[in-house]
Motif scaffolding. Structure first.
Motif, PDB file in Angstrom:
ATOM      1  N   GLY A 147     -13.136 -66.781 -19.536  1.00  0.00           N
ATOM      2  CA  GLY A 147     -12.781 -68.117 -19.080  1.00  0.00           C
ATOM      3  C   GLY A 147     -11.692 -68.733 -19.929  1.00  0.00           C
ATOM      4  N   ALA A 148     -11.269 -69.930 -19.558  1.00  0.00           N
ATOM      5  CA  ALA A 148     -10.301 -70.677 -20.351  1.00  0.00           C
ATOM      6  C   ALA A 148     -10.984 -71.184 -21.618  1.00  0.00           C
ATOM      7  N   ILE A 149     -10.305 -71.072 -22.739  1.00  0.00           N
ATOM      8  CA  ILE A 149     -10.883 -71.554 -24.002  1.00  0.00           C
ATOM      9  C   ILE A 149     -10.571 -73.042 -24.094  1.00  0.00           C
ATOM     10  N   ALA A 150     -11.314 -73.787 -23.293  1.00  0.00           N
ATOM     11  CA  ALA A 150     -11.130 -75.231 -23.130  1.00  0.00           C
ATOM     12  C   ALA A 150     -12.472 -75.919 -23.364  1.00  0.00           C
ATOM     13  N   PRO A 151     -12.466 -77.235 -23.608  1.00  0.00           N
ATOM     14  CA  PRO A 151     -13.709 -77.915 -24.014  1.00  0.00           C
ATOM     15  C   PRO A 151     -14.891 -77.699 -23.081  1.00  0.00           C
ATOM     16  N   GLU A 152     -14.669 -77.778 -21.745  1.00  0.00           N
ATOM     17  CA  GLU A 152     -15.804 -77.703 -20.826  1.00  0.00           C
ATOM     18  C   GLU A 152     -16.421 -76.314 -20.731  1.00  0.00           C
ATOM     19  N   LYS A 153     -15.702 -75.283 -21.191  1.00  0.00           N
ATOM     20  CA  LYS A 153     -16.227 -73.915 -21.103  1.00  0.00           C
ATOM     21  C   LYS A 153     -17.129 -73.559 -22.282  1.00  0.00           C
ATOM     22  N   ARG A 154     -17.062 -74.319 -23.366  1.00  0.00           N
ATOM     23  CA  ARG A 154     -17.990 -74.254 -24.502  1.00  0.00           C
ATOM     24  C   ARG A 154     -18.061 -72.868 -25.154  1.00  0.00           C
ATOM     25  N   LEU A 155     -16.905 -72.302 -25.480  1.00  0.00           N
ATOM     26  CA  LEU A 155     -16.912 -71.067 -26.253  1.00  0.00           C
ATOM     27  C   LEU A 155     -17.585 -71.268 -27.607  1.00  0.00           C
ATOM     28  N   ASP A 156     -17.554 -72.504 -28.120  1.00  0.00           N
ATOM     29  CA  ASP A 156     -18.247 -72.773 -29.383  1.00  0.00           C
ATOM     30  C   ASP A 156     -19.728 -72.427 -29.286  1.00  0.00           C
ATOM     31  N   LEU A 157     -20.341 -72.692 -28.127  1.00  0.00           N
ATOM     32  CA  LEU A 157     -21.746 -72.333 -27.932  1.00  0.00           C
ATOM     33  C   LEU A 157     -21.935 -70.822 -27.949  1.00  0.00           C
ATOM     34  N   ALA A 158     -21.015 -70.093 -27.312  1.00  0.00           N
ATOM     35  CA  ALA A 158     -21.115 -68.634 -27.300  1.00  0.00           C
ATOM     36  C   ALA A 158     -21.040 -68.073 -28.715  1.00  0.00           C
ATOM     37  N   LEU A 159     -20.180 -68.656 -29.544  1.00  0.00           N
ATOM     38  CA  LEU A 159     -20.079 -68.203 -30.930  1.00  0.00           C
ATOM     39  C   LEU A 159     -21.315 -68.599 -31.732  1.00  0.00           C
ATOM     40  N   ASP A 160     -21.906 -69.749 -31.424  1.00  0.00           N
ATOM     41  CA  ASP A 160     -23.177 -70.117 -32.054  1.00  0.00           C
ATOM     42  C   ASP A 160     -24.275 -69.123 -31.678  1.00  0.00           C
ATOM     43  N   VAL A 161     -24.273 -68.685 -30.421  1.00  0.00           N
ATOM     44  CA  VAL A 161     -25.223 -67.659 -29.971  1.00  0.00           C
ATOM     45  C   VAL A 161     -24.994 -66.368 -30.750  1.00  0.00           C
ATOM     46  N   LEU A 162     -23.747 -65.976 -30.880  1.00  0.00           N
ATOM     47  CA  LEU A 162     -23.417 -64.754 -31.612  1.00  0.00           C
ATOM     48  C   LEU A 162     -23.895 -64.827 -33.061  1.00  0.00           C
ATOM     49  N   ASP A 163     -23.815 -66.002 -33.636  1.00  0.00           N
ATOM     50  CA  ASP A 163     -24.251 -66.200 -35.020  1.00  0.00           C
ATOM     51  C   ASP A 163     -25.742 -65.913 -35.184  1.00  0.00           C
ATOM     52  N   ARG A 164     -26.510 -66.065 -34.098  1.00  0.00           N
ATOM     53  CA  ARG A 164     -27.957 -65.849 -34.143  1.00  0.00           C
ATOM     54  C   ARG A 164     -28.357 -64.424 -33.765  1.00  0.00           C
ATOM     55  N   LEU A 165     -27.392 -63.613 -33.317  1.00  0.00           N
ATOM     56  CA  LEU A 165     -27.694 -62.246 -32.874  1.00  0.00           C
ATOM     57  C   LEU A 165     -26.802 -61.272 -33.642  1.00  0.00           C
ATOM     58  N   PRO A 166     -27.193 -60.898 -34.853  1.00  0.00           N
ATOM     59  CA  PRO A 166     -26.297 -60.111 -35.722  1.00  0.00           C
ATOM     60  C   PRO A 166     -25.956 -58.728 -35.211  1.00  0.00           C
ATOM     61  N   ASP A 167     -26.708 -58.190 -34.265  1.00  0.00           N
ATOM     62  CA  ASP A 167     -26.433 -56.844 -33.760  1.00  0.00           C
ATOM     63  C   ASP A 167     -25.527 -56.844 -32.532  1.00  0.00           C
ATOM     64  N   ALA A 199     -11.345 -69.458 -33.557  1.00  0.00           N
ATOM     65  CA  ALA A 199     -11.184 -68.190 -34.268  1.00  0.00           C
ATOM     66  C   ALA A 199     -11.621 -68.308 -35.720  1.00  0.00           C
ATOM     67  N   ARG A 200     -11.806 -69.548 -36.208  1.00  0.00           N
ATOM     68  CA  ARG A 200     -12.287 -69.761 -37.578  1.00  0.00           C
ATOM     69  C   ARG A 200     -13.793 -69.969 -37.636  1.00  0.00           C
ATOM     70  N   HIS A 201     -14.478 -69.834 -36.514  1.00  0.00           N
ATOM     71  CA  HIS A 201     -15.936 -69.975 -36.478  1.00  0.00           C
ATOM     72  C   HIS A 201     -16.570 -68.889 -37.353  1.00  0.00           C
ATOM     73  N   PRO A 202     -17.679 -69.185 -38.038  1.00  0.00           N
ATOM     74  CA  PRO A 202     -18.312 -68.180 -38.906  1.00  0.00           C
ATOM     75  C   PRO A 202     -18.650 -66.869 -38.208  1.00  0.00           C
ATOM     76  N   ALA A 203     -18.945 -66.922 -36.902  1.00  0.00           N
ATOM     77  CA  ALA A 203     -19.310 -65.698 -36.183  1.00  0.00           C
ATOM     78  C   ALA A 203     -18.110 -64.967 -35.603  1.00  0.00           C
ATOM     79  N   ALA A 204     -16.905 -65.520 -35.769  1.00  0.00           N
ATOM     80  CA  ALA A 204     -15.728 -64.936 -35.129  1.00  0.00           C
ATOM     81  C   ALA A 204     -15.399 -63.543 -35.643  1.00  0.00           C
ATOM     82  N   ALA A 205     -15.928 -63.174 -36.803  1.00  0.00           N
ATOM     83  CA  ALA A 205     -15.680 -61.829 -37.328  1.00  0.00           C
ATOM     84  C   ALA A 205     -16.272 -60.753 -36.422  1.00  0.00           C
ATOM     85  N   ARG A 206     -17.298 -61.108 -35.629  1.00  0.00           N
ATOM     86  CA  ARG A 206     -17.904 -60.155 -34.682  1.00  0.00           C
ATOM     87  C   ARG A 206     -17.466 -60.434 -33.247  1.00  0.00           C
TER      88      ARG A 206
END
Length: 423
Positions: free
Chosen positions: A255-275, A291-298
């Motif tokens: 999707g578009a990396i825009a406010p209503e698409k909430r990629l921040d939530l997806a990265l928060d989800v990734l932060d909780r699923l290390p595998d 791209a500076r989100h803590p989970a962005a490395a994965r």
């Protein structure tokens, strides 16, 4: 009619209208993908149809504000390989002087689009659209920018346009200014299509559109365009082609990396699923910050893909985290590709994702609930969920089931336009 023909003139008797599909730019995203599939299917049925974009793919840099504006453009994917390196390709006008047919230099599979100008509402773009529309009987405008472009460019012409609304109307009618501006543009359209009866009611109420102007035609895709991966080897090959790791749990976000698409939530989800790894297809104003989100490395930021199909074939699941949606085309595409989805329960997402049967639905804005649902989907019988998703999509969202409705709408609009000219 053969797939590689570019003849878009009306039939000899003049009884079938010539259609111009207009998309905002040449990316492969929801409204654009649907327009391509519908254009291809209409051509296959012998209907006159051409596909044009207001602007190039923003990721290409072609036609940016610092670039020259030499006048009509062509998507490079529609050009022969030997021409792509030329700095100033010679491109024919969308409608040469004296021609009564639309030029449609469609690439393989009729999925590429003539690009009209450097930016969506640039004066040169609008002039090119006005010229191209003279060779069409009806324009189908796919996406919000095409509504404004058609309202401006086609004013005073004989070519009617239909606005194809694919989002949730409540999102873009949230303020009085939006309603006034949107209403002025929508009243210029000969007809408006939307995806559900509820969306039709919202449009009619907010914009005081007359009875019969808004038609309901469900969202859909051509199943043949989204083939599922057949086994582990095809999935690995798709990942390799995209530069993604082969032997990990891979979730796609599109999707578009825009406010209503909430990629921040997806990265928060990734932060909780290390595998889990996240493959992100899309671009937008929030990309650099996220791209500076803590989970962005994965996370793998793939940009705007020229074709989303390889990512569907590479993914174990699809994640949608939006605060606002209509009936998302990306979820239909994923389902046809046999990929289960975890999605926020907004708009009419539940018409595509059947909670517990083809994936999972979660209330919007809750990263913990999304993480729990995604973990369950990844741990269960993903092949079974994917097969159920594909069966549901084939039954409810296959393009062939709704093309008759599109053809009838175009004929109705064309007939009304001709009658008005005779009056």
């Amino acid at each position: 009619m053969p797939d590689d023909t570019c003849d878009t003139s009306a039939d000899p008797a003049g009884t079938r209208p010539r259609i111009l599909h207009l998309i905002s730019d040449s990316r492969r995203s929801g409204a654009q993908n649907f327009a391509r599939d519908l254009h291809h299917e209409l051509r296959r049925r012998g209907q006159s149809s051409a596909l044009m974009a207001l602007a190039p793919n923003p990721a290409s840099g072609f036609g940016s504000r610092s670039s020259p504006c030499p006048g009509p453009y062509v998507d490079e994917r529609a050009m022969p390989p030997e021409a792509r390196s030329r700095p100033e390709p010679s491109v024919p006008s969308p409608r040469p002087s004296g021609s009564d047919t639309l030029e449609a230099p469609d690439g393989p599979g009729l999925r590429s689009a003539t690009v009209l100008g450097p930016r969506r509402l640039h004066p040169a773009t609008l002039l090119a659209l006005r010229a191209a529309a003279r060779a069409a009987d009806v324009v189908l405008a796919h996406g919000s920018d095409t509504l404004a472009a058609c309202a401006l460019a086609l004013a005073g012409t004989r070519t009617p346009f239909v606005y194809v609304s694919v989002g949730h109307p409540c999102y873009w009618t949230g303020t009085a200014l939006r309603r006034v501006r949107g209403g002025a543009l929508l009243h210029r359209a000969a007809a408006v299509t939307t995806l559900t009866d509820e969306a039709r009611a919202v449009l009619e109420e907010h914009f005081r559109l007359p009875d019969g102007k808004v038609r309901v035609i469900p969202n859909s895709r051509a199943a043949e365009s989204y083939p599922p991966a057949e086994g582990h080897d095809e999935r690995r090959a798709a990942r390799q082609a995209l530069g993604l790791p082969a032997d990990v749990l891979l979730v796609a976000w599109i999707g578009a990396i825009a406010p209503e698409k909430r990629l921040d939530l997806a990265l928060d989800v990734l932060d909780r699923l290390p595998d889990v790894r996240l493959a992100i297809a899309g671009d937008g104003p929030l990309r650099e910050a996220l791209a500076r989100h803590p989970a962005a490395a994965r996370a793998h930021f793939l940009g705007a893909l020229p074709d989303p199909v390889p990512l569907y074939r590479a993914a174990d699941a699809v994640l949608l985290t939006s605060d606002s949606e209509g009936v998302p085309g990306a979820l239909i595409e994923a389902a046809l590709a046999g990929v289960p989805a975890v999605a926020t329960d907004v708009g009419w997402v539940r018409e595509v994702v059947r909670d517990g049967a083809t994936g999972a639905l979660v209330a919007p804005g809750d990263p913990l609930a999304l993480a729990e649902a995604l973990a369950k989907v990844l741990a269960c019988d993903r092949a079974g969920l994917g097969a159920a998703a594909r069966a549901h999509a084939l039954a409810h969202f296959e393009l062939g089931a709704v093309v008759d409705a599109w053809q009838q709408l175009v004929v109705d609009v064309w007939a009304e336009s001709r009658a008005a000219r005779r009056a």
